[in-house]
Design an enzyme around this catalytic site. Sequence first.
Site, PDB file in Angstrom:
ATOM      1  N   GLY A  30      64.236  57.126  46.592  1.00  0.00           N
ATOM      2  CA  GLY A  30      62.950  57.739  46.306  1.00  0.00           C
ATOM      3  C   GLY A  30      62.591  57.574  44.844  1.00  0.00           C
ATOM      4  O   GLY A  30      62.995  56.608  44.197  1.00  0.00           O
ATOM      5  N   ILE A  80      63.528  59.242  42.120  1.00  0.00           N
ATOM      6  CA  ILE A  80      64.666  59.276  41.205  1.00  0.00           C
ATOM      7  C   ILE A  80      65.602  58.105  41.470  1.00  0.00           C
ATOM      8  O   ILE A  80      66.045  57.422  40.541  1.00  0.00           O
ATOM      9  CB  ILE A  80      65.406  60.613  41.326  1.00  0.00           C
ATOM     10  CG1 ILE A  80      64.488  61.755  40.904  1.00  0.00           C
ATOM     11  CG2 ILE A  80      66.676  60.615  40.475  1.00  0.00           C
ATOM     12  CD1 ILE A  80      65.060  63.144  41.148  1.00  0.00           C
ATOM     13  N   SER A 124      69.586  54.890  53.264  1.00  0.00           N
ATOM     14  CA  SER A 124      69.155  56.243  53.616  1.00  0.00           C
ATOM     15  C   SER A 124      68.671  56.200  55.048  1.00  0.00           C
ATOM     16  O   SER A 124      68.390  55.114  55.583  1.00  0.00           O
ATOM     17  CB  SER A 124      68.038  56.741  52.686  1.00  0.00           C
ATOM     18  OG  SER A 124      66.813  56.107  53.000  1.00  0.00           O
ATOM     19  N   THR A 159      73.625  64.197  41.688  1.00  0.00           N
ATOM     20  CA  THR A 159      72.652  64.986  40.917  1.00  0.00           C
ATOM     21  C   THR A 159      71.543  65.497  41.829  1.00  0.00           C
ATOM     22  O   THR A 159      70.495  65.913  41.346  1.00  0.00           O
ATOM     23  CB  THR A 159      72.048  64.151  39.767  1.00  0.00           C
ATOM     24  OG1 THR A 159      71.467  62.957  40.318  1.00  0.00           O
ATOM     25  CG2 THR A 159      73.099  63.775  38.747  1.00  0.00           C
ATOM     26  N   ARG A 176      71.792  67.573  45.540  1.00  0.00           N
ATOM     27  CA  ARG A 176      72.132  68.912  45.988  1.00  0.00           C
ATOM     28  C   ARG A 176      73.585  68.930  46.454  1.00  0.00           C
ATOM     29  O   ARG A 176      74.052  67.999  47.109  1.00  0.00           O
ATOM     30  CB  ARG A 176      71.215  69.370  47.132  1.00  0.00           C
ATOM     31  CG  ARG A 176      69.786  69.651  46.696  1.00  0.00           C
ATOM     32  CD  ARG A 176      69.696  70.845  45.765  1.00  0.00           C
ATOM     33  NE  ARG A 176      68.347  71.151  45.330  1.00  0.00           N
ATOM     34  CZ  ARG A 176      67.766  70.655  44.243  1.00  0.00           C
ATOM     35  NH1 ARG A 176      68.428  69.812  43.466  1.00  0.00           N
ATOM     36  NH2 ARG A 176      66.529  71.014  43.915  1.00  0.00           N
ATOM     37  N   GLU A 194      75.666  78.638  42.104  1.00  0.00           N
ATOM     38  CA  GLU A 194      75.298  78.460  40.700  1.00  0.00           C
ATOM     39  C   GLU A 194      74.836  79.790  40.120  1.00  0.00           C
ATOM     40  O   GLU A 194      74.072  80.501  40.778  1.00  0.00           O
ATOM     41  CB  GLU A 194      74.184  77.407  40.563  1.00  0.00           C
ATOM     42  CG  GLU A 194      74.621  76.028  40.997  1.00  0.00           C
ATOM     43  CD  GLU A 194      73.533  74.972  40.815  1.00  0.00           C
ATOM     44  OE1 GLU A 194      72.451  75.309  40.279  1.00  0.00           O
ATOM     45  OE2 GLU A 194      73.756  73.822  41.204  1.00  0.00           O
ATOM     46  N   HIS A 236      73.854  71.983  36.083  1.00  0.00           N
ATOM     47  CA  HIS A 236      72.529  71.721  36.670  1.00  0.00           C
ATOM     48  C   HIS A 236      71.479  71.505  35.583  1.00  0.00           C
ATOM     49  O   HIS A 236      70.496  72.232  35.481  1.00  0.00           O
ATOM     50  CB  HIS A 236      72.100  72.855  37.597  1.00  0.00           C
ATOM     51  CG  HIS A 236      71.162  72.385  38.671  1.00  0.00           C
ATOM     52  ND1 HIS A 236      71.032  73.009  39.886  1.00  0.00           N
ATOM     53  CD2 HIS A 236      70.294  71.340  38.717  1.00  0.00           C
ATOM     54  CE1 HIS A 236      70.137  72.388  40.634  1.00  0.00           C
ATOM     55  NE2 HIS A 236      69.667  71.359  39.936  1.00  0.00           N
TER      56      HIS A 236
END
Length: 348
Positions: free
Chosen positions: A184, A186, A205, A265, A267, A296, A315
């Site tokens: 995508g 990123i 993917s 980076t 989830r 977190e 994060h």
Amino acid sequence: MTETTGTAAGARNGRQDGGRVGGQGDGRGGRLRCAVLDDYQDIARTLADWDRIGDRVDTRFLHEPLSTHDEVVAAVGDCEILVVMRERTPFPAALLDRLPRLRLLITSGMRNAALDLAAAARNGVTVCGTASNSEPPAELTWALILGLARGVTTENAALRAGGPWQQTLGADLYGRRLGLLGLGKIGTKVARVGAAFGMDVAAWSPNLDHRRAAEEGVTPCASREELLETSDVVSVHLVLGDRSRGLIGEAELRRMRRTAFLVNTSRAGIVDQTALLRALREGWIAGAGADVFATEPLPADDPLRTAPNFLGLPHLGYVTRRNYEGYFGQAVEDVEAYLAGRPVRTLG
């Protein structure tokens, strides 16, 4: 719980006097109450002009995580407006039902899986978002890849401590394969940097756009297994959902090369954390980098903190000045638009 209040101008001048945005007050005199949650770095006040809404809105800033629904209700149950940072504090139906005063919920970005939009609508809560730049997480992905490949943290720690000069033998990136799980916004940016390093870039993917891959010079893999087995660096860039949750488990980690690195980076839920810990301890892979965790902030006793060949960050993917100026600046705009009866950037 740490909380500060004060005008943006006061913050820039170093004021810590407890004055509220828009002047002294506690939400009385017709002003609404607003809380900005999870302002960990205590910088939200300085990155937007909160004075623009100060005559109508009483704003306060909370700097510590709120771990339970009871803590959230106690801290912000009196507020009509909340500004939240991505998924730091979830707002499921059970919590939204306990916030009867809430009328406007603003999240950074235009997607937040931790917000129950249906429950918000049922409770009469308008949900708005902000723009979010994809460059910062792509850049941080490369910080992790390079840190792992060149033993940056190990060598830096030794240098600072006066330890041995040169301890690691770096892994080459040139001529090696970068495997992307997801192509995508990123993932595409990460692919371009990989190509600049002279890497062979491949991707897989469930919904890979082969035309887009070809335009980017990326080799499409026929299966997830092929990508894992042939890549020297595997980087995760998928949205967490039913199909991607637990996508990388023990069987998948065992398919990877023992010399390969895994970087996540996206989830934490995409990678089985128990399997990842075992992979690091038993040497199934050469190392892993992560900027996302199942809980977190990461608990102090979490075993990942001391796992071998693990490079973890708290994060930070989207945590840059440009992104934050956009988040908080547009949050103020969202409040203004809502008060004018014309909400913008609505979700759901």
